[in-house]
Design an enzyme around this catalytic site. Sequence first.
Site, PDB file in Angstrom:
ATOM      1  N   GLN A   7       0.764  -1.208   0.061  1.00  0.00           N
ATOM      2  CA  GLN A   7       0.029  -0.091  -0.182  1.00  0.00           C
ATOM      3  C   GLN A   7       0.825   1.061  -0.059  1.00  0.00           C
ATOM      4  OE1 GLN A   7      -2.592  -1.741   3.162  1.00  0.00           O
ATOM      5  NE2 GLN A   7      -3.916  -0.355   2.266  1.00  0.00           N
ATOM      6  N   ARG A  64       3.748  -0.810  13.176  1.00  0.00           N
ATOM      7  CA  ARG A  64       3.264  -1.812  12.621  1.00  0.00           C
ATOM      8  C   ARG A  64       3.454  -1.718  11.078  1.00  0.00           C
ATOM      9  NH1 ARG A  64      -2.011  -4.090  11.047  1.00  0.00           N
ATOM     10  NH2 ARG A  64      -1.647  -6.044  10.145  1.00  0.00           N
ATOM     11  N   HIS A 107       0.761  -9.416   4.267  1.00  0.00           N
ATOM     12  CA  HIS A 107      -0.318  -8.295   4.217  1.00  0.00           C
ATOM     13  C   HIS A 107      -0.623  -8.302   2.774  1.00  0.00           C
ATOM     14  CE1 HIS A 107      -2.180  -4.733   6.393  1.00  0.00           C
ATOM     15  NE2 HIS A 107      -3.048  -4.785   5.106  1.00  0.00           N
ATOM     16  N   ASN A 151      -2.198 -10.847   8.024  1.00  0.00           N
ATOM     17  CA  ASN A 151      -3.069  -9.652   8.388  1.00  0.00           C
ATOM     18  C   ASN A 151      -4.235 -10.007   7.714  1.00  0.00           C
ATOM     19  OD1 ASN A 151      -3.720  -6.796   8.795  1.00  0.00           O
ATOM     20  ND2 ASN A 151      -4.392  -6.969   6.645  1.00  0.00           N
ATOM     21  N   GLU A 152      -5.464 -10.222   8.310  1.00  0.00           N
ATOM     22  CA  GLU A 152      -6.733 -10.358   7.959  1.00  0.00           C
ATOM     23  C   GLU A 152      -7.025 -11.577   6.997  1.00  0.00           C
ATOM     24  OE1 GLU A 152      -8.712  -7.053   6.693  1.00  0.00           O
ATOM     25  OE2 GLU A 152      -8.004  -5.839   8.277  1.00  0.00           O
ATOM     26  N   ASN A 281      -8.169  -5.658  13.973  1.00  0.00           N
ATOM     27  CA  ASN A 281      -8.590  -4.617  13.277  1.00  0.00           C
ATOM     28  C   ASN A 281      -9.867  -4.385  13.438  1.00  0.00           C
ATOM     29  OD1 ASN A 281      -5.808  -4.900  12.621  1.00  0.00           O
ATOM     30  ND2 ASN A 281      -6.256  -5.354  10.302  1.00  0.00           N
ATOM     31  N   TYR A 283     -12.987  -1.588  12.033  1.00  0.00           N
ATOM     32  CA  TYR A 283     -13.730  -0.629  11.482  1.00  0.00           C
ATOM     33  C   TYR A 283     -14.887  -0.209  11.472  1.00  0.00           C
ATOM     34  CZ  TYR A 283      -9.043  -0.390   9.149  1.00  0.00           C
ATOM     35  OH  TYR A 283      -7.454  -0.267   8.893  1.00  0.00           O
ATOM     36  N   GLU A 351      -5.467  -2.046  13.899  1.00  0.00           N
ATOM     37  CA  GLU A 351      -5.634  -1.181  12.873  1.00  0.00           C
ATOM     38  C   GLU A 351      -7.207  -0.667  13.182  1.00  0.00           C
ATOM     39  OE1 GLU A 351      -6.014  -2.246   8.799  1.00  0.00           O
ATOM     40  OE2 GLU A 351      -4.353  -3.466   9.016  1.00  0.00           O
ATOM     41  N   TRP A 394      -4.505   3.143  11.880  1.00  0.00           N
ATOM     42  CA  TRP A 394      -4.367   3.020  10.349  1.00  0.00           C
ATOM     43  C   TRP A 394      -4.746   4.434   9.800  1.00  0.00           C
ATOM     44  CZ3 TRP A 394      -2.329  -0.570   7.234  1.00  0.00           C
ATOM     45  CH2 TRP A 394      -2.303  -0.528   6.064  1.00  0.00           C
ATOM     46  N   GLU A 401      -5.597   1.896  -1.212  1.00  0.00           N
ATOM     47  CA  GLU A 401      -6.639   1.167  -0.674  1.00  0.00           C
ATOM     48  C   GLU A 401      -7.086   0.209  -1.384  1.00  0.00           C
ATOM     49  OE1 GLU A 401      -7.347   1.019   2.469  1.00  0.00           O
ATOM     50  OE2 GLU A 401      -9.187  -0.092   2.229  1.00  0.00           O
ATOM     51  N   TRP A 402      -6.339  -0.791  -1.807  1.00  0.00           N
ATOM     52  CA  TRP A 402      -6.816  -1.758  -2.390  1.00  0.00           C
ATOM     53  C   TRP A 402      -7.809  -1.678  -3.726  1.00  0.00           C
ATOM     54  CZ3 TRP A 402      -3.219  -4.850  -0.989  1.00  0.00           C
ATOM     55  CH2 TRP A 402      -2.763  -4.865   0.049  1.00  0.00           C
TER      56      TRP A 402
HETATM   57  C1  PNW Z   1      -7.937  -3.524   6.325  1.00  0.00           C
HETATM   58  N1  PNW Z   1     -12.686  -5.395   2.214  1.00  0.00           N
HETATM   59  O1  PNW Z   1      -8.867  -4.420   5.692  1.00  0.00           O
HETATM   60  C2  PNW Z   1      -6.482  -3.595   5.699  1.00  0.00           C
HETATM   61  O2  PNW Z   1      -6.039  -4.599   6.664  1.00  0.00           O
HETATM   62  C3  PNW Z   1      -5.774  -2.226   5.244  1.00  0.00           C
HETATM   63  O3  PNW Z   1      -4.923  -3.004   4.433  1.00  0.00           O
HETATM   64  C4  PNW Z   1      -6.858  -1.337   4.672  1.00  0.00           C
HETATM   65  O4  PNW Z   1      -6.227  -0.429   4.216  1.00  0.00           O
HETATM   66  C5  PNW Z   1      -7.829  -1.213   5.793  1.00  0.00           C
HETATM   67  O5  PNW Z   1      -8.406  -2.207   6.146  1.00  0.00           O
HETATM   68  C6  PNW Z   1      -8.638  -0.066   5.354  1.00  0.00           C
HETATM   69  O6  PNW Z   1      -9.710  -0.566   4.617  1.00  0.00           O
HETATM   70  C7  PNW Z   1      -9.868  -4.450   4.948  1.00  0.00           C
HETATM   71  O7  PNW Z   1     -13.404  -6.425   2.215  1.00  0.00           O
HETATM   72  C8  PNW Z   1     -10.803  -5.484   5.042  1.00  0.00           C
HETATM   73  O8  PNW Z   1     -12.998  -4.699   1.166  1.00  0.00           O
HETATM   74  C9  PNW Z   1     -11.762  -5.883   4.147  1.00  0.00           C
HETATM   75  C10 PNW Z   1     -11.812  -5.215   3.065  1.00  0.00           C
HETATM   76  C11 PNW Z   1     -10.849  -4.135   2.866  1.00  0.00           C
HETATM   77  C12 PNW Z   1      -9.780  -3.954   3.668  1.00  0.00           C
END
Ligand code: PNW
Length: 442
Positions: A7, A64, A107, A151-152, A281, A283, A351, A394, A401-402
């Site tokens: 990223q 991290r 990651h 990571n996730e 993490n 959100y 995060e 984060w 951002e993916w």
């Molecule tokens: C996190 N999705 O997870 C990531 O660990 C980070 O890399 C990312 O930048 C952050 O969230 C903010 O989005 C994600 O399903 C988990 O689209 C799931 C998704 C995207 C990010």
Amino acid sequence: MATSAFQIEGATTADGRGPSIWDTFATRPGAVAGGDTGEPAADHYHRWRADLDLLAELGVDCYRFSVSWPRIQPDGHRVERRGLGFYRQLVNGLRERGIEPFLTLYHWDLPQALEDAGGWRSRDTAFRFAEYAALVHEELGDVVDHWTTLNEPYPCAVAGYGEGRHAPGAREGHGALAAAHHLLLGHGLAVRAMREQAALPHQFGIVLNQSPAVPVSSTAADAAAAARQDTLLRRQFTDPLFGGRYAPGLTAMFDGVSDFSFRHDDDLSIIGEPLDYLGVNYYYRLHVADAPHREPDPASRTVADIGVDTSRLPDVPRTGMGWPVEPEGLTEALVGLHNRYPGLPPVYVTENGCVYADRSDFADYERISFLNEHIEAARTAATAGVDLRGYFCWSLLDNFEWAHGYKHRFGLVHVDYETQRRTPRSSYRWYRDFIAAQRLLE
Ligand code: PNW
């Protein structure tokens, strides 16, 4: 403060780095917003010294970051010393600034060569991951104490192999469930391999995203839908890691989709290797209603088709990505884990952060309030008995951002992708002062 390699680094062909699945996926038309790729990102690969200075000025005591697997093993096997050299410099730079490195091995940037051999659908990838982990641990074990394997794994498996929203962009049922299992297996094998090498008492952990699922009503159907959501997103991972069993209900949910033949006899004990910490993490929460399956025939279902609707959001403020702002979800996630798993290791929030549209003066008051409320929610969990050891925000810099590309900005520091100029936002100064005040209170 937290970041990840793909990223922020850019420099995707520098010093012998091989392609990752995200390099490949990003070139697929329509896969990433704006056609964005891993170039230039924040060019952190060349600007890491200045970025570490920004961290030091912030006053954080831990950082991290993740290691890019394709910099270390460009073709999934051969070792590239220059890649290892980059991370040694980075870690030394952190230590010189008095910042403790928290290293994440994976990651989401799998070497493309390993995807070509089946990727995480393939059991062999778990063994390749353990090999890579041991290699990095052997090399950096003298300067890094905190080692996170994955990571996730949830979005890796489900968004990557089920929904096609993330690399490698597959839409599968059985393959995505196999990917989730092999990610966990790779995690356990990696922890075992690193522990065998460790002369020093290193800490080993994993990072999971935790979005608690709340039913939208009190009907039994919505409650069952929320339970399915929780099984797929959370318990598929936490039950084998901390509960000594596969999540009850997982096989029933995917009856006709997968025969779960990827589960071998000793896998649970490998996956359940004791850990020194769990990273969470957080959100947002998911609000779940029962809904018909999109594919009536299980044989053609992807792993994401579990008969739920998550679009009915409550009337609460939203971030710039539309995510509901519910700090109590963080308390709930932490306390829920603590209550469910008696042997849960100490926890870090690894995060937490948000996106809002920028003002011309970068006065991001919404982000300040978001962070403040969530840190408070984490504290509430600690008061309720959770062994909470730390909080990582984060993120330091705006980054890739993916699937959203560079459109959504999570940084406390703004990045101009044309000039690579860094401009701290108001939240950066707030966080610096907040940390300084905490030190006075300690
Ligand atoms: C996190 N999705 O997870 C990531 O660990 C980070 O890399 C990312 O930048 C952050 O969230 C903010 O989005 C994600 O399903 C988990 O689209 C799931 C998704 C995207 C990010």
